[in-house]
Design an enzyme around this catalytic site. Structure first.
Site, short mmCIF file in Angstrom:
data_model
loop_
_atom_site.label_atom_id
_atom_site.label_comp_id
_atom_site.label_asym_id
_atom_site.label_seq_id
_atom_site.Cartn_x
_atom_site.Cartn_y
_atom_site.Cartn_z
N TYR A 175 -24.97 -11.05 27.68
CA TYR A 175 -26.30 -11.29 27.12
C TYR A 175 -27.29 -10.27 27.67
O TYR A 175 -28.06 -9.65 26.92
CB TYR A 175 -26.75 -12.72 27.46
CG TYR A 175 -28.24 -12.91 27.36
CD1 TYR A 175 -28.86 -13.03 26.12
CD2 TYR A 175 -29.05 -12.92 28.50
CE1 TYR A 175 -30.24 -13.17 26.03
CE2 TYR A 175 -30.42 -13.06 28.41
CZ TYR A 175 -31.01 -13.18 27.17
OH TYR A 175 -32.36 -13.29 27.09
N SER A 195 -36.17 -9.29 27.93
CA SER A 195 -36.09 -10.27 29.02
C SER A 195 -36.12 -9.55 30.36
O SER A 195 -35.63 -8.42 30.47
CB SER A 195 -34.78 -11.05 28.87
OG SER A 195 -34.48 -11.73 30.06
N LYS A 205 -29.57 -7.02 25.85
CA LYS A 205 -31.02 -6.76 25.95
C LYS A 205 -31.26 -5.32 26.44
O LYS A 205 -32.15 -4.63 25.94
CB LYS A 205 -31.70 -7.76 26.90
CG LYS A 205 -31.78 -9.17 26.35
CD LYS A 205 -32.64 -9.27 25.08
CE LYS A 205 -32.62 -10.63 24.45
NZ LYS A 205 -33.20 -10.70 23.11
N1 UFG Z 1 -31.14 -24.30 37.73
C1 UFG Z 1 -30.77 -25.43 38.41
N2 UFG Z 1 -30.25 -26.47 37.69
C2 UFG Z 1 -30.09 -26.41 36.34
C3 UFG Z 1 -30.48 -25.25 35.64
C4 UFG Z 1 -31.00 -24.20 36.39
O1 UFG Z 1 -30.89 -25.50 39.64
O2 UFG Z 1 -29.59 -27.39 35.76
C5 UFG Z 1 -31.73 -23.18 38.48
C6 UFG Z 1 -30.97 -21.89 38.31
O3 UFG Z 1 -29.88 -21.83 39.20
C7 UFG Z 1 -32.06 -20.86 38.58
C8 UFG Z 1 -33.33 -21.55 38.04
O4 UFG Z 1 -33.02 -22.94 37.98
O5 UFG Z 1 -32.19 -20.67 39.95
C9 UFG Z 1 -33.73 -21.08 36.67
O6 UFG Z 1 -32.61 -21.18 35.83
P1 UFG Z 1 -32.70 -21.06 34.24
O7 UFG Z 1 -31.30 -21.21 33.72
O8 UFG Z 1 -33.76 -21.94 33.70
O9 UFG Z 1 -33.21 -19.57 34.06
P2 UFG Z 1 -32.55 -18.19 34.51
O10 UFG Z 1 -33.56 -17.54 35.40
O11 UFG Z 1 -31.20 -18.34 35.02
O12 UFG Z 1 -32.39 -17.50 33.11
C10 UFG Z 1 -33.50 -17.06 32.44
C11 UFG Z 1 -33.24 -17.04 30.93
C12 UFG Z 1 -32.21 -16.03 30.60
C13 UFG Z 1 -32.50 -14.73 31.23
C14 UFG Z 1 -32.75 -14.87 32.71
C15 UFG Z 1 -33.16 -13.58 33.34
O13 UFG Z 1 -32.84 -18.30 30.50
O14 UFG Z 1 -32.22 -15.89 29.20
O15 UFG Z 1 -33.78 -15.79 32.91
O16 UFG Z 1 -33.30 -13.71 34.72
F1 UFG Z 1 -31.46 -13.89 31.08
#
Ligand code: UFG
Length: 338
Positions: free
Chosen positions: A149, A124, A153
């Site tokens: 997590y 990731s 990785k």
């Molecule tokens: N977000 C919202 N509302 C939500 C969910 C997410 O605004 O209900 C925002 C988050 O704050 C973030 C963006 O949308 O800014 C993306 O969030 P995600 O949770 O979809 O993805 P992340 O980038 O946080 O996480 C993903 C993977 C993880 C990994 C990570 C690495 O899900 O497994 O990328 O950066 F670790």
């Protein structure tokens, strides 16, 4: 060729299984259904016309694995099976270290004992933390991981590299996924979160279909074009194809003993509001969303430098954000039928 796909009924695993079958690979799936459903196996069969061999086995169960490896001559492994919730990993780190690290150890141990040459590992972009330079390339060092997590990785990649250095018959690739979203065009397989989704796109589709009342947008004061955080969203079908390229690269590799790692993204950063706009426009819907405080542990911005995967794997993403949002929505609507 026979490929073992661990976690092959999961989100990315199932799309990769479909790609493998389409490219004439014989697939053996190991999945303990901890974050997947058995109907995905039926739907893989509906898409491909082939029902892959399936074992409901936990990768920590060495005896169960022994039976699988004794029953099949496996030519290579694509190892997806792992827990992936950042928030859960903070609440229960032991669960993450135990499952994610020990299952990889078991897989590597069997590769060693059964003389299996090739492995593609699900990594990731989380391994980078918040990088100093954007787009982030594979040359950037890992920053301190912000949750268990992410640490699993980082450690897993290190484990794989050490194992390949030790066993000179083995070749391996870590694929560093950015943010996989969207679903198969058939709307028969897609992301299937258990309980309340952690991730943005399943939260959006569940809000649109009425399972969730409202979407929270975490943070509107980031230093970005609209104040919301930026990620590199990649269509899961493009991601599945990257696994094929990686696996074929290993098979064709002249270099007998080789560890490589690649970014798998589009190279484009979109904000949370960009994603919401795309979803609303392409599907002709309005989403009920509100701004909330930043989410703990979130980084401001990350997107990939994809030069290395283009040059070495001859892979690049093809699908647009609108494509991702329309396929995700078709899958969400179709889910009521399963
Ligand atoms: N977000 C919202 N509302 C939500 C969910 C997410 O605004 O209900 C925002 C988050 O704050 C973030 C963006 O949308 O800014 C993306 O969030 P995600 O949770 O979809 O993805 P992340 O980038 O946080 O996480 C993903 C993977 C993880 C990994 C990570 C690495 O899900 O497994 O990328 O950066 F670790």
């Amino acid at each position: 060729m026979k490929v073992l796909v661990t976690g092959g009924l999961g989100y990315i695993g199932s799309h990769t299984v479909v790609e493998l079958i389409a490219n004439n690979y014989e697939v053996v799936i190991i999945d303990n259904l901890s974050n997947s459903e058995i109907f995905i196996l039926d739907n893989i069969e509906k898409i491909t016309g082939v029902r892959p061999i399936f074992y409901n086995i936990n990768l920590l169960d060495s005896q169960g694995l022994e039976e699988v490896f004794n029953s099949h001559k496996i030519d290579g492994i694509i190892h997806f099976a792992a827990f992936k919730s950042v928030s859960e990993s903070v609440k229960n780190p032991f669960k993450y270290y135990n499952n994610n690290l020990n299952s990889l150890m078991n897989v590597l141990n069997f590769m060693n004992n059964k003389n299996i040459k090739n492995i593609v590992f699900s990594s990731s972009c989380t391994v980078y933390g918040q990088p100093d330079k954007l787009p982030v390339s594979e040359a950037e060092p890992f920053k301190k991981a912000t949750n268990p997590y992410a640490k699993t990785k980082q450690i897993s990649e290190g484990m794989l590299e050490d194992f390949i250095n030790f066993n000179d018959r083995v070749r391996g690739i870590s694929l560093r996924y950015f943010n996989p979203v969207g679903a198969h065009d058939s709307a028969l397989i897609g992301e299937l979160p258990k309980g309340i989704p952690d991730n943005l796109v399943p939260y959006i589709t569940q809000t649109a279909v009425g399972i969730r009342e409202e979407l929270s947008v975490f943070g509107k004061d980031y230093n970005t074009h609209d104040g919301t955080a930026i990620r590199d969203y990649i269509h899961v079908e493009d991601l599945a194809k990257a696994h094929l390229k990686a696996f074929n690269f290993l098979n064709d590799s002249e270099d007998k003993n080789n560890y490589e790692f690649f970014n798998v993204g589009t190279g484009i950063g979109y904000s949370v509001l960009d994603v919401i706009n795309s979803f609303e426009n392409i599907n002709n819907l309005k989403l009920n969303f509100f701004f909330k405080d930043r989410r703990d542990g979130d980084i401001e911005e990350i997107y990939s430098d994809v030069k290395k995967s283009k040059k070495v794997l001859k892979w690049k993403s093809e699908r647009s954000l609108d494509d991702m949002m329309s396929s995700a929505w078709r899958w969400q609507k179709n889910l009521a039928n399963f």
